[in-house]
Design an enzyme around this catalytic site. Structure first.
Site, PDB file in Angstrom:
ATOM      1  N   HIS A   1      -9.288  -2.153  -4.966  1.00  0.00           N
ATOM      2  CA  HIS A   1      -8.191  -2.440  -4.045  1.00  0.00           C
ATOM      3  C   HIS A   1      -7.206  -3.433  -4.664  1.00  0.00           C
ATOM      4  CE1 HIS A   1      -5.934  -2.633  -0.371  1.00  0.00           C
ATOM      5  NE2 HIS A   1      -5.855  -3.939  -0.558  1.00  0.00           N
TER       6      HIS A   1
ATOM      7  N   ASP B   1      -3.187  -2.877  -4.983  1.00  0.00           N
ATOM      8  CA  ASP B   1      -2.157  -3.863  -4.634  1.00  0.00           C
ATOM      9  C   ASP B   1      -1.217  -4.125  -5.807  1.00  0.00           C
ATOM     10  OD1 ASP B   1      -2.897  -4.297  -2.012  1.00  0.00           O
ATOM     11  OD2 ASP B   1      -4.003  -6.139  -2.415  1.00  0.00           O
TER      12      ASP B   1
ATOM     13  N   HIS C   1      -0.674 -11.080  -4.899  1.00  0.00           N
ATOM     14  CA  HIS C   1       0.732 -10.727  -4.711  1.00  0.00           C
ATOM     15  C   HIS C   1       1.674 -11.748  -5.347  1.00  0.00           C
ATOM     16  CE1 HIS C   1      -0.587  -7.559  -2.119  1.00  0.00           C
ATOM     17  NE2 HIS C   1      -1.138  -8.389  -1.248  1.00  0.00           N
TER      18      HIS C   1
ATOM     19  N   HIS D   1       0.828  -1.209   0.000  1.00  0.00           N
ATOM     20  CA  HIS D   1       0.000   0.000   0.000  1.00  0.00           C
ATOM     21  C   HIS D   1       0.866   1.265   0.000  1.00  0.00           C
ATOM     22  CE1 HIS D   1      -3.312  -2.567   2.138  1.00  0.00           C
ATOM     23  NE2 HIS D   1      -3.062  -2.964   0.888  1.00  0.00           N
TER      24      HIS D   1
END
Length: 311
Positions: free
Chosen positions: A238, A242, A265, A79
């Site tokens: 969101h 990321d 991720h 973030h």
């Protein structure tokens, strides 16, 4: 010209670590040209970790960096890295007295505010901008993420969750950052999780600091946060946030089109590593005055973003 950028002043804050649940102090300081983003564990006699893709050691629920598998680490960098990417910040030191970046409100907005308070300053050297020359794609079952050539930076993202709440929420988003502002369109999108997963995750030492103060929490049917959503498409936005944070571990801004479906991720980091391993798919924009028109257009694009944040 499109020059490297750092903070004008240092700034400090404190917050809870999402996974450790511990109070962590963070200070972000100016750094010289070509320093990059460097995290310092000041609780461990100033252990320094360069925030780059090859230093990622874990992608379980966050991006974690370290100088080695058994070395000290810093988790949940994504973030803050997204805020750096969105505001075009190249060189800073990030000092932490704990093993993770504070989660703040679960988005990048608190970091945007703190950076606004510190201010930005241009440096003497030009930025290194990565231009994608051919498509690079990483697949994992029905998940994928890819980067394609594009004269700018654009993201198309889609999600798919087997939960009734998502039936009437947008599952796709497309953002072209030459036309849309990182702060306005993306920075306030919070992380989210399912209440049924919390006990299992906490048994693994994860999300010990998670709450409705720093995440959107979903039960079997609804969002339990009293304030609801900040954007109608906050969930998918969101995921874009990321991805932008994870991609900034390339060390440079990107000229390219990111397309992803159900990526996280792990896939994001695999994409960045694949790009770095195949020099035929990318190039640095030549860092001299022969590319004045390109750098001038990039600078105008970033200045538009900065005006929306700092003006």
């Amino acid at each position: 010209m499109f020059r490297q950028t750092t903070l004008r002043n240092s700034m400090s804050a404190k917050g809870i670590g999402l996974h450790t649940g511990k109070l962590i102090h963070i200070t972000i300081r100016p750094a010289q040209e070509d320093t990059g983003i460097v995290f310092n564990r000041v609780d461990l006699h100033n252990v320094s970790i360069q925030c780059k893709a090859t230093n990622v050691i874990s992608t379980e629920l966050s991006t974690t960096i370290s100088n080695g598998k058994d070395e000290p680490s810093v988790s949940t960098v994504e973030h803050l890295m997204a805020a750096f990417a969105g505001l075009g910040i190249d060189n800073v030191y990030v000092d932490l007295d704990g093993p993770e970046v504070p989660i703040m409100d679960g988005s990048s907005s608190a970091f945007i505010f703190l950076i606004q308070s510190a201010g930005l300053t241009s440096q003497n050297k030009l930025r290194k901008v990565i231009r994608i020359k051919k498509e690079v794609r990483v697949n994992d079952g029905d998940k994928h993420v890819c980067l394609k050539p594009y004269d700018g930076f654009k993201v198309d993202y889609s999600i798919d969750f087997n939960h009734p709440l998502f039936n009437d929420k947008p599952k796709t988003v497309s953002i072209d950052f030459s036309k849309q502002s990182f702060k306005q369109e993306l920075s306030r999108a919070r992380t989210f999780g399912f209440i049924n997963d919390i006990e299992k995750l906490r048994s693994k030492g994860l999300v010990l600091g998670g709450s409705t103060d720093n995440a959107i929490v979903i039960d079997d049917y609804r969002i339990i946060n009293k304030d609801g959503l900040r954007y109608n498409d906050e969930f998918v936005k969101h995921k874009v946030l990321d991805s932008i944070g994870d991609l900034y571990l390339l060390g440079s801004p990107i000229l390219g089109h990111l397309s992803a479906h159900k990526s996280g991720h792990n896939l994001n980091n695999k994409l960045v590593r694949t790009i770095l391993q195949d020099e035929s798919c990318w190039e640095y924009v030549k860092n001299d005055y022969s590319n004045y028109d390109l750098y001038d257009s990039l600078e105008k694009r970033y200045n538009l973003c900065r005006t929306s944040v700092f003006g």
